[in-house]
Design a protein around this motif. Structure first.
Motif, short mmCIF file in Angstrom:
data_model
loop_
_atom_site.label_atom_id
_atom_site.label_comp_id
_atom_site.label_asym_id
_atom_site.label_seq_id
_atom_site.Cartn_x
_atom_site.Cartn_y
_atom_site.Cartn_z
N VAL A 108 0.85 -1.21 0.00
CA VAL A 108 0.00 0.00 0.00
C VAL A 108 0.88 1.25 0.00
N MET A 109 1.95 1.23 0.79
CA MET A 109 2.86 2.38 0.84
C MET A 109 3.51 2.62 -0.52
N GLN A 110 3.88 1.53 -1.20
CA GLN A 110 4.49 1.68 -2.52
C GLN A 110 3.49 2.28 -3.51
N GLN A 111 2.24 1.84 -3.42
CA GLN A 111 1.21 2.41 -4.29
C GLN A 111 1.01 3.89 -3.98
N ASN A 112 0.98 4.23 -2.69
CA ASN A 112 0.82 5.64 -2.29
C ASN A 112 1.99 6.49 -2.78
N MET A 113 3.20 5.93 -2.70
CA MET A 113 4.38 6.66 -3.17
C MET A 113 4.30 6.88 -4.68
N THR A 114 3.84 5.87 -5.41
CA THR A 114 3.69 6.00 -6.86
C THR A 114 2.68 7.09 -7.20
N VAL A 115 1.55 7.10 -6.48
CA VAL A 115 0.53 8.13 -6.70
C VAL A 115 1.09 9.51 -6.36
N MET A 116 1.86 9.61 -5.27
CA MET A 116 2.47 10.89 -4.89
C MET A 116 3.42 11.38 -5.96
N GLN A 117 4.22 10.47 -6.49
CA GLN A 117 5.17 10.85 -7.54
C GLN A 117 4.44 11.33 -8.78
N GLN A 118 3.35 10.65 -9.13
CA GLN A 118 2.57 11.07 -10.29
C GLN A 118 1.96 12.45 -10.05
N ASN A 119 1.46 12.68 -8.83
CA ASN A 119 0.90 13.99 -8.50
C ASN A 119 1.97 15.08 -8.55
N MET A 136 4.67 15.03 -10.39
CA MET A 136 5.00 15.27 -11.79
C MET A 136 3.93 16.13 -12.47
N ALA A 137 2.66 15.86 -12.13
CA ALA A 137 1.57 16.65 -12.70
C ALA A 137 1.67 18.10 -12.24
N MET A 138 1.99 18.30 -10.96
CA MET A 138 2.16 19.67 -10.45
C MET A 138 3.32 20.36 -11.13
N GLN A 139 4.41 19.63 -11.34
CA GLN A 139 5.58 20.20 -12.01
C GLN A 139 5.21 20.62 -13.42
N ASN A 140 4.46 19.77 -14.13
CA ASN A 140 4.02 20.11 -15.49
C ASN A 140 3.15 21.36 -15.49
N ARG A 141 2.25 21.45 -14.52
CA ARG A 141 1.39 22.64 -14.43
C ARG A 141 2.22 23.89 -14.16
#
Length: 102
Positions: free
Chosen positions: A22-33, A35-40
Motif C-alpha cells: 500500500v505504501m508503494q502504491q501511495n508513493m507512486t501516486v504521490m510521484q505522479q501527483n 510530476m503533474a504539479m511540475q508540469n502545471r
C-alpha cells in the motif's frame, strides 16, 4: 516455537507485506501527483514568461514611439523659435528703417 506463535508471526508478516505494498502504491501516486504539479508549474511559467515578454515589448515600442514624437516636437519647437527670432529681427529692421525715414 509453537504452531500458534508461528501462525501469528506469519499473519503479522502478511500484514506488513500488505502495508508495504500500500505504501508503494501511495508513493507512486504521490510521484505522479508531483510530476503533474511540475508540469502545471512549467506551463504556468511559460505562459507568464510569454505574457510578460509581450507586455514588455509593447511598452518598449510605446516608449520608442514617444521618443520619436518628442524628437519631432522638439525640432518643430526649435524651428518655430528660429522663425520667431527671424521675424523679430525683420520687424526690428523695418521699425529702424521707419524711424530713419521720419
Amino acid at each position: 516455537m509453537s504452531e500458534e506463535r508461528l501462525e501469528r508471526i506469519e499473519n503479522q508478516l502478511s500484514q506488513v507485506i500488505q502495508a508495504v505494498g500500500v505504501m508503494q502504491q501511495n508513493m507512486t501516486v504521490m510521484q505522479q501527483n508531483m510530476m503533474a504539479m511540475q508540469n502545471r508549474m512549467d506551463s504556468m511559467e511559460g505562459t507568464l514568461l510569454t505574457t510578460m515578454t509581450g507586455g514588455f515589448n509593447s511598452l518598449q515600442n510605446y516608449i520608442i514611439d514617444l521618443d520619436t514624437d518628442l524628437a519631432k516636437n522638439e525640432r518643430k519647437t526649435e524651428d518655430n523659435a528660429r522663425n520667431n527670432r527671424r521675424l523679430n529681427q525683420r520687424v526690428m529692421r523695418l521699425e529702424n528703417r521707419n524711424d530713419d525715414f521720419q
